[in-house]
Design a protein around this motif. Structure first.
Motif, PDB file in Angstrom:
ATOM      1  N   GLU A  27       0.783  -1.043  -0.096  1.00  0.00           N
ATOM      2  CA  GLU A  27       0.116   0.117  -0.033  1.00  0.00           C
ATOM      3  C   GLU A  27       0.906   1.144  -0.116  1.00  0.00           C
ATOM      4  O   GLU A  27       0.665   2.213  -0.605  1.00  0.00           O
ATOM      5  CB  GLU A  27      -0.918  -0.004   1.358  1.00  0.00           C
ATOM      6  N   SER A  28       1.970   1.465   0.696  1.00  0.00           N
ATOM      7  CA  SER A  28       3.012   2.312   0.757  1.00  0.00           C
ATOM      8  C   SER A  28       3.473   2.736  -0.650  1.00  0.00           C
ATOM      9  O   SER A  28       3.520   3.711  -1.204  1.00  0.00           O
ATOM     10  CB  SER A  28       4.011   2.194   1.662  1.00  0.00           C
ATOM     11  N   LYS A  29       3.819   1.522  -1.322  1.00  0.00           N
ATOM     12  CA  LYS A  29       4.344   1.650  -2.518  1.00  0.00           C
ATOM     13  C   LYS A  29       3.405   2.362  -3.623  1.00  0.00           C
ATOM     14  O   LYS A  29       3.841   3.381  -4.314  1.00  0.00           O
ATOM     15  CB  LYS A  29       4.656   0.220  -3.146  1.00  0.00           C
ATOM     16  N   LEU A  30       2.059   2.140  -3.589  1.00  0.00           N
ATOM     17  CA  LEU A  30       1.159   2.900  -4.316  1.00  0.00           C
ATOM     18  C   LEU A  30       0.880   4.091  -4.113  1.00  0.00           C
ATOM     19  O   LEU A  30       1.136   4.879  -4.935  1.00  0.00           O
ATOM     20  CB  LEU A  30      -0.346   2.247  -4.202  1.00  0.00           C
ATOM     21  N   MET A  31       1.192   4.606  -2.809  1.00  0.00           N
ATOM     22  CA  MET A  31       1.394   5.926  -2.324  1.00  0.00           C
ATOM     23  C   MET A  31       2.500   6.770  -2.896  1.00  0.00           C
ATOM     24  O   MET A  31       2.524   7.666  -3.480  1.00  0.00           O
ATOM     25  CB  MET A  31       1.286   6.242  -0.990  1.00  0.00           C
ATOM     26  N   LEU A  32       3.572   5.989  -2.797  1.00  0.00           N
ATOM     27  CA  LEU A  32       4.769   6.510  -3.226  1.00  0.00           C
ATOM     28  C   LEU A  32       4.863   6.662  -4.838  1.00  0.00           C
ATOM     29  O   LEU A  32       5.019   7.818  -5.060  1.00  0.00           O
ATOM     30  CB  LEU A  32       6.078   5.810  -2.909  1.00  0.00           C
ATOM     31  N   ASP A  33       4.219   5.873  -5.340  1.00  0.00           N
ATOM     32  CA  ASP A  33       4.138   5.952  -7.043  1.00  0.00           C
ATOM     33  C   ASP A  33       3.499   7.119  -7.388  1.00  0.00           C
ATOM     34  O   ASP A  33       3.435   8.101  -7.937  1.00  0.00           O
ATOM     35  CB  ASP A  33       3.348   4.540  -7.606  1.00  0.00           C
ATOM     36  N   PHE A  92       7.913  10.020   1.366  1.00  0.00           N
ATOM     37  CA  PHE A  92       7.257   8.800   1.070  1.00  0.00           C
ATOM     38  C   PHE A  92       8.134   7.573   0.784  1.00  0.00           C
ATOM     39  O   PHE A  92       7.671   6.509   0.907  1.00  0.00           O
ATOM     40  CB  PHE A  92       6.068   9.104   0.189  1.00  0.00           C
ATOM     41  N   LEU A  93       9.382   7.969   0.334  1.00  0.00           N
ATOM     42  CA  LEU A  93      10.322   6.952   0.061  1.00  0.00           C
ATOM     43  C   LEU A  93      10.595   6.498   1.579  1.00  0.00           C
ATOM     44  O   LEU A  93      10.774   5.045   1.518  1.00  0.00           O
ATOM     45  CB  LEU A  93      11.346   7.309  -0.817  1.00  0.00           C
ATOM     46  N   ASP A  94      11.107   7.368   2.131  1.00  0.00           N
ATOM     47  CA  ASP A  94      11.387   6.630   3.652  1.00  0.00           C
ATOM     48  C   ASP A  94      10.244   5.946   4.228  1.00  0.00           C
ATOM     49  O   ASP A  94      10.509   4.876   5.001  1.00  0.00           O
ATOM     50  CB  ASP A  94      11.671   7.808   4.518  1.00  0.00           C
ATOM     51  N   GLY A  95       8.965   6.474   4.076  1.00  0.00           N
ATOM     52  CA  GLY A  95       7.775   5.774   4.559  1.00  0.00           C
ATOM     53  C   GLY A  95       7.633   4.326   4.013  1.00  0.00           C
ATOM     54  O   GLY A  95       7.428   3.472   4.673  1.00  0.00           O
ATOM     55  N   TYR A  96       7.897   4.167   2.667  1.00  0.00           N
ATOM     56  CA  TYR A  96       7.811   3.029   2.066  1.00  0.00           C
ATOM     57  C   TYR A  96       8.909   1.818   2.676  1.00  0.00           C
ATOM     58  O   TYR A  96       8.675   0.869   2.850  1.00  0.00           O
ATOM     59  CB  TYR A  96       7.770   3.072   0.439  1.00  0.00           C
ATOM     60  N   ARG A  97      10.012   2.494   2.605  1.00  0.00           N
ATOM     61  CA  ARG A  97      11.287   1.314   3.027  1.00  0.00           C
ATOM     62  C   ARG A  97      10.869   1.235   4.695  1.00  0.00           C
ATOM     63  O   ARG A  97      11.251  -0.045   5.160  1.00  0.00           O
ATOM     64  CB  ARG A  97      12.423   2.329   2.956  1.00  0.00           C
ATOM     65  N   ASN A  98      10.508   2.040   5.360  1.00  0.00           N
ATOM     66  CA  ASN A  98       9.842   1.724   6.757  1.00  0.00           C
ATOM     67  C   ASN A  98       8.867   0.788   6.674  1.00  0.00           C
ATOM     68  O   ASN A  98       9.006  -0.554   7.374  1.00  0.00           O
ATOM     69  CB  ASN A  98       9.352   2.983   7.250  1.00  0.00           C
ATOM     70  N   SER A  99       8.034   0.779   5.643  1.00  0.00           N
ATOM     71  CA  SER A  99       6.891  -0.406   5.717  1.00  0.00           C
ATOM     72  C   SER A  99       7.389  -1.644   5.205  1.00  0.00           C
ATOM     73  O   SER A  99       6.986  -2.841   5.786  1.00  0.00           O
ATOM     74  CB  SER A  99       5.729  -0.071   4.599  1.00  0.00           C
TER      75      SER A  99
END
Ligand code: SOE
Length: 399
Positions: free
Chosen positions: A130-136, A370-377
């Motif tokens: 889900e985080s990746k969709l947001m990052l994209d 959001f890249l940090d947020g994605y990697r965190n996820s």
């Protein structure tokens, strides 16, 4: 303005009263809606001259009466029960998502598609997918994006990062962090709430508290390449408001080892079952030339040990008050020693994002994007998988 935030170049224009206004749409009126709004109300006069002045255009939440009350109390012009009204309002340029975790992805993606800059509460989403969709979505839209990992904005934490960057600490060997709370222990009689349900929260202590210290691990030490974790749910059923029992399907606590790309070794632990610990976050870094300790309950201080800087008879840990004008963000506050608190981290955080929006600066590394947020996820998901499989798990980043 503080060098750390890169505000200096705006000083002239803003000092002449030219700071632009930016329309804010806030999703959520509870704890985080209150904390973020409190910060926005302080930016104009405390972070002077501000990069932009937040204009409180609209606030949204599910309960009509509660959101109307919040709009009145905080000073928003409009109260909405549908977040889409925030997205559709042309006076809103900055979408602040302080809603529950299941209300992060869809509204943030819609906000990005509408060209709004975004601040989203942590964890960025319920899963890495889900985080990746947001990052994209934010990358495609070209908007500024930040995850509210507010502890990056504690001056003492920023000071640690500056020491790491300067090389003064030398090689980092260990990162050790705990985040301890107690509010769902039996003596609190806590019923079922969204934070205890996987479909709404994604995970429990891991995503709520662990995500913060995992962010600080990445911010202060570097990327994590694999983890070895264990999660636990101590109370598996809790009553709903109507007395029927609901299943708790998230972790109450977790522990994990972190294997950093640069060879450092980390341990992180978070729980909601640590009696007496209200919001106990502690971090220790052991490096070649020093050990540094941060304790959120003493957030204006650092405990520091420098190897060999004293005669051996007086060698030991020292307490350093991080409140001088040359410490990060401090020139905006009070004379040295006049302490600041937890709420001020949000003032620094939102000012930084406004600066990035107005001056087209990068949100990361001072803030988490959001890249940090994605990697965190990815790391959080790997800890869950490690616990389930009883094996060490690699963190596979697709961005
Ligand atoms: C949970 O109790 C909580 O409020 C988190 O959601 C916040 O992110 C943390 O800063 C304090 O604790």
């Amino acid at each position: 303005m503080s060098e750390a935030s890169g505000f200096t170049s705006m000083a002239g224009a803003k000092a002449e009263g030219q700071a632009p206004q930016i329309g804010v749409g806030m999703l959520g009126y509870a704890f985080m809606g209150k904390a973020h709004t409190h910060a926005m109300l302080n930016i104009g006069h405390m972070m002077y001259p501000p990069p932009a002045v937040p204009k409180l255009v609209g606030i949204a939440g599910r309960n009509r009466e509660a959101v109307a009350e919040a709009a009145k109390r905080y000073g928003y012009q409009h109260a909405y029960t549908d977040w889409r009204d925030l997205i559709n309002n042309p006076d809103i340029q900055f979408f602040d998502n302080g809603g529950p975790n299941d209300a992060h992805a869809e509204p943030c993606i819609a906000a990005a598609q509408a060209g709004k800059h975004i601040l989203c509460e942590k964890p960025l989403a319920r899963t890495a997918e889900e985080s990746k969709l947001m990052l994209d979505a934010v990358q495609k839209a070209g908007v500024k994006h930040m995850v509210a990992f507010n502890y990056r904005f504690v001056p003492a934490i920023r000071q640690i990062r500056k020491l790491v960057d300067s090389g003064l600490l030398g090689k980092i060997y260990h990162f050790r962090a705990v985040y301890l709370q107690e509010w769902i222990m039996p003596h609190y009689n806590m019923p079922m709430i969204w934070r205890l349900q996987k479909k709404m929260a994604g995970s429990g202590a891991l995503g709520d508290l662990g995500a913060h210290i995992i962010d600080l691990a990445r911010y202060l030490v570097g990327e994590v390449r694999s983890v070895s974790g264990m999660t636990r749910t101590f109370i598996e059923e809790r009553p709903w408001g109507d007395g029927t029992m609901g299943k708790v399907d998230v972790d109450d606590a977790f522990v994990s080892l972190l294997d950093f790309e640069n060879g450092a070794l980390g341990t992180v632990e978070a729980t909601r079952f640590a009696a007496g610990r209200k919001n106990g976050q502690r971090i220790e870094i052991n490096a070649e030339k020093a050990t540094i300790v941060f304790n959120l309950e003493r957030l204006n201080e650092l405990e520091v040990y420098w190897v060999g800087d004293q005669p051996k008879e007086t060698q030991g840990f020292r307490n350093v008050l991080v409140s001088e004008p040359f410490h990060p963000w401090w020139e905006n506050w009070w004379p040295q020693g006049h302490m600041i608190g937890w709420e001020h981290t949000f003032v620094h955080e939102i000012t930084h994002l406004l600066d990035c929006i107005v001056n087209n600066r990068a949100v990361s590394p001072i803030g988490a994007d959001f890249l940090d947020g994605y990697r965190n996820s990815v790391i959080c998901d790997a800890i869950v998988r490690s616990s389930e499989s009883r094996r060490q798990v690699d963190c596979v980043y697709e961005a």
